[in-house]
Design an enzyme around this catalytic site. Structure first.
Site, mmCIF file in Angstrom:
data_model
loop_
_atom_site.group_PDB
_atom_site.id
_atom_site.type_symbol
_atom_site.label_atom_id
_atom_site.label_comp_id
_atom_site.label_asym_id
_atom_site.label_seq_id
_atom_site.Cartn_x
_atom_site.Cartn_y
_atom_site.Cartn_z
ATOM 1 N N TYR A 93 0.719 -1.301 -0.049
ATOM 2 C CA TYR A 93 0.068 0.006 -0.235
ATOM 3 C C TYR A 93 0.887 1.344 -0.076
ATOM 4 O O TYR A 93 0.566 2.332 -0.927
ATOM 5 C CB TYR A 93 -0.943 -0.168 1.287
ATOM 6 C CG TYR A 93 -2.195 1.029 1.340
ATOM 7 C CD1 TYR A 93 -3.150 0.776 0.682
ATOM 8 C CD2 TYR A 93 -2.136 2.161 1.930
ATOM 9 C CE1 TYR A 93 -4.349 1.578 0.570
ATOM 10 C CE2 TYR A 93 -3.097 3.170 2.117
ATOM 11 C CZ TYR A 93 -3.934 2.816 1.284
ATOM 12 O OH TYR A 93 -5.105 3.714 1.329
ATOM 13 N N ARG A 142 2.752 -8.074 12.934
ATOM 14 C CA ARG A 142 2.836 -8.204 11.292
ATOM 15 C C ARG A 142 4.074 -7.408 10.788
ATOM 16 O O ARG A 142 4.026 -6.431 11.169
ATOM 17 C CB ARG A 142 1.578 -7.749 10.697
ATOM 18 C CG ARG A 142 0.545 -8.621 11.006
ATOM 19 C CD ARG A 142 -0.787 -8.172 10.256
ATOM 20 N NE ARG A 142 -1.332 -6.918 10.528
ATOM 21 C CZ ARG A 142 -2.571 -6.482 10.092
ATOM 22 N NH1 ARG A 142 -3.184 -7.059 9.395
ATOM 23 N NH2 ARG A 142 -2.852 -5.210 10.457
#
Lengths: 307, 307
Positions: free
Chosen positions: B141, B265
């Site tokens: 992103y 993450r």
């Protein structure tokens, strides 16, 4: 260097030198390239595969059982990338993301990628530029290279493979072609040989960092041997203006060169000199070929092979 | 603000607030979006066009005769972008480069683009982060947003249109959905309403910069009115940890929330606070909505509309 190495783009200018260098170091080499080399015959002992980077079955087969992948493929050069950025994104960025996804599956533990020290940073009044400098590329070529660097770091982290990114400056040396605007040195020499005018965008004061191909080879050998990872500038660390380069070739060739001055292009970086302190300190690497000697050698090579 | 403005993605969370705000400022507004708004009825006086960003004939027609294009379309959110980076590149990067090529042809003089202050910088021990900070995005992103920023600057220079890039922090406010992981605040509220556990990647110490949608609207109004160009961070300038946010919602809702802690993450930025000094100094803009008040308002809105 007793490893199995896949060279993507192994038949190009950089690739052909690299394959020779890896073979000399004792590596087992596989090459994936779209076509054979125009400049050198196939090398003995190399496993040649002919395919596009976009040919996923061929890529998957080529990745099998490799210890290291060195990715040299670029479907564009700076000029053509800006003319068609979508082809640049499609061929290089998407092509490389597909490769990264395959690397994960194939369990290849390491990737070396040839990025572009000349375009990822953009223009900067700070000279020379260290690796920590912001990347503000001005051209599609540089934008795509910077995005590829980011995806390599992302997939390296996710998939656990090591990576080494080389931000290489303006390379030159034997076997470098003048087709497709590979570099300014081949173009200057070709124009001198053909007696045709050379187009100069701007006033000739723009500086570049010229690195001889053999110095890149000693860098890669040192980096593989020492297990280097991360991002490195690979350049001469010295700036040369176009005007200085033209004077050098006037001395070397003793031939006249017609110049055609044009307005500067917006996507050209004005000044680019890489700070190579990190490579010096981390690897003890140092470029060895003086520009005059390297240019003299290229001119002689060109006359022997294409004169 | 007597201008003709095309809002790409005008029916989404940000878009619906923006269209209201532009209409209130006296602008003539055209919207191009894939579909109608789920949260608001069509607004009177708006020229709605329903099409994908990839629908080039529709895009070309929508661009005709506009003074300003505000590009809010994103085909991904951070989570989905990492799951399928090629779709992210294809939908957002190539889609926006096509838009930039059309802008040039359509003669639109200005573009405003909503980038992501939360992902383009990557992780940084330096807080808060100014606009001059290197962009080292960790996620697809952010990589694609950074590449889009670069292409906007490139095409702006080549084609001569002005551009304004907003690196917006974590937005929240009424009409924000919890589907597609739009934001952590809607997700927290939804889990509280449904009595379901909230997944937390990491230990809850990661900080974010939360900005109320109405503060983004005052920024855009000020930026258009004052003719701002270049790149601006748009955030609150303050960091809030996930744990602090959960405590705030425990106080506001007086309801229990089950937490499910998971490993962090790799592609999540740990700390993100934007330095908004440039926006303060250049535009005299200042966020007005305190986090507690904004969260209280969102909770009340959610209970009225989706409880």
């Amino acid at each position: 260097m007793a490893t199995k190495i896949l060279v993507l783009g192994g038949n190009g200018f950089v690739g052909s030198h690299l394959v020779e260098s890896l073979l000399a170091g004792g590596a087992r080499v596989r090459v994936l390239d779209r076509s054979g080399s125009l400049k050198t015959p196939p090398m003995i002992g190399v496993d040649y595969r002919y395919a596009d980077l976009a040919d996923l079955p061929a890529l998957t087969e080529a990745l099998a059982d490799m210890d290291l992948v060195i990715h040299l493929i670029s479907t564009t050069v700076p000029g053509t990338a800006n003319q068609d950025p979508i082809a640049d994104i499609d061929g290089n960025l998407i092509g490389t993301v597909r490769l990264l996804q395959k690397l994960r599956n194939a369990g290849v533990p390491k990737l070396i990628y040839l990025s572009s020290g000349g375009t990822v940073y953009g223009d900067s009044p700070n000279r020379p530029i260290p690796e920590t400098h912001p990347r503000d590329p001005l051209s599609s070529y540089g934008i795509v290279k910077a995005a590829i660097e980011n995806y390599i770091a992302m997939y390296g982290g996710l998939a656990g493979f090591q990576f080494l990114i080389l931000r290489v400056s303006n390379l030159y040396g034997p076997r470098q072609g003048h087709v497709g605007v590979q570099g300014v040195i081949p173009t200057i020499c070709r124009r001198i040989l053909d007696g045709e005018p050379l187009k100069i965008w701007g006033d000739g004061s723009a500086t570049r960092d010229y690195l001889h191909i053999s110095d890149l080879m000693t860098f890669i050998t040192a980096a593989i041997t020492q297990g280097a990872t991360g991002t490195f500038n690979v350049g001469s660390g010295m700036g040369t203006s176009l005007t200085q380069l033209l004077e050098l070739f006037a001395q070397i060739t003793r031939k006249p060169l017609k110049l055609e001055y044009l307005p500067p292009r917006g996507f050209d970086v004005r000044h680019l000199v890489l700070d190579i302190t990190k490579a010096r300190r981390t690897l003890g690497w140092q470029p060895q070929v003086p520009l005059r000697e390297g240019c003299q050698g290229y001119w002689e090579w060109l006359q022997r092979h294409e004169g």
